[in-house]
Motif scaffolding. Structure first.
Motif, PDB file in Angstrom:
ATOM      1  N   TYR A  44      40.930  48.302  40.077  1.00 16.29           N
ATOM      2  CA  TYR A  44      41.715  46.486  39.502  1.00 16.29           C
ATOM      3  C   TYR A  44      43.494  47.647  38.743  1.00 16.29           C
ATOM      4  O   TYR A  44      45.167  46.948  38.704  1.00 16.29           O
ATOM      5  CB  TYR A  44      41.411  45.351  38.147  1.00 16.29           C
ATOM      6  CG  TYR A  44      42.660  44.636  37.502  1.00 16.29           C
ATOM      7  CD1 TYR A  44      43.093  43.581  38.907  1.00 16.29           C
ATOM      8  CD2 TYR A  44      42.794  44.609  36.714  1.00 16.29           C
ATOM      9  CE1 TYR A  44      44.599  42.739  38.095  1.00 16.29           C
ATOM     10  CE2 TYR A  44      43.900  43.873  35.887  1.00 16.29           C
ATOM     11  CZ  TYR A  44      44.776  42.986  37.099  1.00 16.29           C
ATOM     12  OH  TYR A  44      45.104  41.449  36.133  1.00 16.29           O
ATOM     13  N   ARG A  60      32.613  38.974  39.975  1.00 15.27           N
ATOM     14  CA  ARG A  60      33.012  39.754  41.029  1.00 15.27           C
ATOM     15  C   ARG A  60      34.579  39.609  41.180  1.00 15.27           C
ATOM     16  O   ARG A  60      35.992  40.725  40.889  1.00 15.27           O
ATOM     17  CB  ARG A  60      33.219  40.412  41.788  1.00 15.27           C
ATOM     18  CG  ARG A  60      31.602  41.077  42.111  1.00 15.27           C
ATOM     19  CD  ARG A  60      31.283  41.005  42.938  1.00 15.27           C
ATOM     20  NE  ARG A  60      31.704  42.929  43.984  1.00 15.27           N
ATOM     21  CZ  ARG A  60      31.571  43.179  43.902  1.00 15.27           C
ATOM     22  NH1 ARG A  60      31.009  44.163  42.479  1.00 15.27           N
ATOM     23  NH2 ARG A  60      31.967  44.593  44.326  1.00 15.27           N
ATOM     24  N   THR A  61      35.450  38.518  40.837  1.00 17.71           N
ATOM     25  CA  THR A  61      36.471  38.306  41.291  1.00 17.71           C
ATOM     26  C   THR A  61      37.773  37.071  40.274  1.00 17.71           C
ATOM     27  O   THR A  61      38.531  37.107  40.064  1.00 17.71           O
ATOM     28  CB  THR A  61      36.820  37.206  42.465  1.00 17.71           C
ATOM     29  OG1 THR A  61      36.613  35.363  42.284  1.00 17.71           O
ATOM     30  CG2 THR A  61      36.332  37.518  43.850  1.00 17.71           C
ATOM     31  N   LYS A  62      37.032  37.344  38.871  1.00 13.30           N
ATOM     32  CA  LYS A  62      37.112  36.645  37.667  1.00 13.30           C
ATOM     33  C   LYS A  62      37.490  38.496  36.718  1.00 13.30           C
ATOM     34  O   LYS A  62      36.915  38.376  35.939  1.00 13.30           O
ATOM     35  CB  LYS A  62      36.274  35.615  36.966  1.00 13.30           C
ATOM     36  CG  LYS A  62      36.291  34.664  38.002  1.00 13.30           C
ATOM     37  CD  LYS A  62      37.183  33.781  38.368  1.00 13.30           C
ATOM     38  CE  LYS A  62      36.997  32.736  39.153  1.00 13.30           C
ATOM     39  NZ  LYS A  62      38.216  31.821  39.199  1.00 13.30           N
ATOM     40  N   GLU A  67      42.389  48.623  46.834  1.00  9.19           N
ATOM     41  CA  GLU A  67      41.435  47.952  47.370  1.00  9.19           C
ATOM     42  C   GLU A  67      40.012  47.387  46.473  1.00  9.19           C
ATOM     43  O   GLU A  67      39.991  48.785  46.274  1.00  9.19           O
ATOM     44  CB  GLU A  67      42.307  47.916  49.178  1.00  9.19           C
ATOM     45  CG  GLU A  67      43.127  47.252  49.931  1.00  9.19           C
ATOM     46  CD  GLU A  67      43.211  47.489  50.953  1.00  9.19           C
ATOM     47  OE1 GLU A  67      41.407  47.059  51.328  1.00  9.19           O
ATOM     48  OE2 GLU A  67      43.867  47.585  51.179  1.00  9.19           O
ATOM     49  N   GLU A  68      39.514  45.977  46.775  1.00  6.57           N
ATOM     50  CA  GLU A  68      38.724  46.249  46.287  1.00  6.57           C
ATOM     51  C   GLU A  68      37.408  46.307  47.168  1.00  6.57           C
ATOM     52  O   GLU A  68      37.604  46.691  48.683  1.00  6.57           O
ATOM     53  CB  GLU A  68      37.930  43.857  45.833  1.00  6.57           C
ATOM     54  CG  GLU A  68      36.850  44.104  45.593  1.00  6.57           C
ATOM     55  CD  GLU A  68      36.541  43.024  45.079  1.00  6.57           C
ATOM     56  OE1 GLU A  68      35.137  41.721  44.756  1.00  6.57           O
ATOM     57  OE2 GLU A  68      37.489  41.647  45.978  1.00  6.57           O
ATOM     58  N   ILE A  85      34.864  47.437  38.535  1.00  3.02           N
ATOM     59  CA  ILE A  85      36.012  46.485  39.445  1.00  3.02           C
ATOM     60  C   ILE A  85      37.308  46.919  38.930  1.00  3.02           C
ATOM     61  O   ILE A  85      38.380  46.451  39.352  1.00  3.02           O
ATOM     62  CB  ILE A  85      35.023  44.568  38.921  1.00  3.02           C
ATOM     63  CG1 ILE A  85      34.246  44.390  39.796  1.00  3.02           C
ATOM     64  CG2 ILE A  85      36.255  43.624  39.277  1.00  3.02           C
ATOM     65  CD1 ILE A  85      33.098  44.198  39.879  1.00  3.02           C
ATOM     66  N   TYR A 129      46.650  41.857  32.664  1.00  4.86           N
ATOM     67  CA  TYR A 129      46.049  40.371  33.629  1.00  4.86           C
ATOM     68  C   TYR A 129      47.268  39.795  32.971  1.00  4.86           C
ATOM     69  O   TYR A 129      47.358  38.951  34.397  1.00  4.86           O
ATOM     70  CB  TYR A 129      44.615  39.722  33.454  1.00  4.86           C
ATOM     71  CG  TYR A 129      44.395  39.065  33.907  1.00  4.86           C
ATOM     72  CD1 TYR A 129      43.306  39.036  35.172  1.00  4.86           C
ATOM     73  CD2 TYR A 129      44.264  37.743  34.061  1.00  4.86           C
ATOM     74  CE1 TYR A 129      43.175  37.782  35.962  1.00  4.86           C
ATOM     75  CE2 TYR A 129      44.122  36.375  33.936  1.00  4.86           C
ATOM     76  CZ  TYR A 129      43.916  36.490  35.930  1.00  4.86           C
ATOM     77  OH  TYR A 129      42.692  35.472  36.297  1.00  4.86           O
ATOM     78  N   GLU A 163      28.442  38.088  42.987  1.00  6.37           N
ATOM     79  CA  GLU A 163      29.452  38.308  44.037  1.00  6.37           C
ATOM     80  C   GLU A 163      30.677  37.679  44.702  1.00  6.37           C
ATOM     81  O   GLU A 163      31.800  38.019  44.774  1.00  6.37           O
ATOM     82  CB  GLU A 163      28.166  38.412  46.456  1.00  6.37           C
ATOM     83  CG  GLU A 163      29.772  38.948  46.514  1.00  6.37           C
ATOM     84  CD  GLU A 163      29.353  41.017  47.064  1.00  6.37           C
ATOM     85  OE1 GLU A 163      30.565  41.326  47.542  1.00  6.37           O
ATOM     86  OE2 GLU A 163      28.874  41.728  46.549  1.00  6.37           O
ATOM     87  N   ASN A 164      30.663  35.842  44.788  1.00  9.06           N
ATOM     88  CA  ASN A 164      31.400  35.662  44.853  1.00  9.06           C
ATOM     89  C   ASN A 164      32.191  34.854  43.845  1.00  9.06           C
ATOM     90  O   ASN A 164      33.177  34.909  44.078  1.00  9.06           O
ATOM     91  CB  ASN A 164      31.041  34.035  45.709  1.00  9.06           C
ATOM     92  CG  ASN A 164      30.413  34.678  47.023  1.00  9.06           C
ATOM     93  OD1 ASN A 164      31.407  35.596  48.341  1.00  9.06           O
ATOM     94  ND2 ASN A 164      29.476  34.318  47.851  1.00  9.06           N
TER      95      ASN A 164
END
Length: 267
Positions: free
Chosen positions: A33, A113-115, A38-39, A29, A264, A109-110
């Protein structure tokens, strides 16, 4: 061409991160970044994990063959053996991680993975724990447990720790090696048991996600690269722990996490 390059880079990342205690899931991940890519899907992650599954099966083929033979001989002839015992220890140690992974897959997954900042923090926290835990084990255990004398209690505790690996950044190999050291396993025993324990959990995840895989050229390249790099990573770590501790990996995790957090919060 860009897709193939990404597959090669991510294959290298997976091959290193799956077996070195630095968290392959976090790096799969965080590296995109850093590069602004793209993811990619979790299905592609699973494809890369299949490459490292092949790597550990190649390196430990004889071990797993002996384990299966031991289990079969116990059923067919009632023959007790170390191999039968270790086979069932590995099965029991796999259950906690498999159950928790199935229950919390959607959350991972939701949410996780986005943090990016949360993954970096997990990477650093586990780095600190690995460093402190390894030093504590070196001082606390005068006589460490070798591979052939692992107990059911030790195996189960290591298996429980594997459940934490569903959080990107904690690392399956990192958590299991740390737990193994804390319950008294030698560095060699902790590393080998961790590698053997990776087989059923990675295989299970790959089987569940196989219908989602897109068998493209870049997927095959990623699997192949992960396999080759994984073979070298396993051999490297098995030799490395004979004379060194895990502190270098702990320090790397902390430094990499700081780099991610700086990017970040400042860019």
């Amino acid at each position: 061409m860009a897709a193939i390059l990404k597959a090669i880079v991510l294959g290298i990342v997976q091959g290193l991160g799956e077996f070195l205690p630095i968290s392959s899931s976090a790096h799969l991940i965080l590296v995109p970044y850093l590069f602004g890519w793209e993811e990619h899907s979790m299905a592609f992650d699973i494809a890369l994990h299949f490459g490292t599954l092949l790597a550990v099966l190649v390196i430990f083929f004889n071990d797993w063959w002996d384990l299966f033979k031991g289990a079969i001989q116990k059923v067919s002839r009632g023959k007790e053996s170390f191999e039968n015992k270790m086979f069932w220890y590995l099965v029991i140690a796999t259950i906690p991680g498999a159950l928790l992974g199935a229950l919390l897959e959607d959350i991972v997954e939701n949410v996780f993975r986005t943090k990016i900042w949360l993954i970096a923090m997990a990477l650093a926290v586990m780095g600190v724990l690995i460093y402190l835990g390894d030093r504590w084990a070196n001082k606390h255990y005068k006589i460490e447990t070798d591979y052939r004398h692992i107990s059911l209690k030790q195996a189960f505790i290591i298996g429980l720790s594997q459940a934490l690996a569903i959080i990107p950044g904690f690392s399956r190999s990192g958590t299991t090696i740390l737990a193994a050291r804390l319950v008294g396993l030698s560095k060699n025993a902790a590393t080998k048991f961790t590698f053997l324990l990776s087989v059923p959990i990675i295989a299970g995840a790959a089987i569940l996600k196989i219908s989602d895989l897109a068998l493209t050229v870049d997927t095959f390249i990623g699997i192949f690269v992960a396999f080759i790099v994984g073979v070298f990573s396993i051999k490297f770590l098995l030799n490395y722990v004979k004379k060194h501790d895990f502190s270098v990996f702990a320090i790397y995790r902390i430094v990499f996490a700081i780099i991610i957090l700086v990017k970040y919060f400042t860019f």
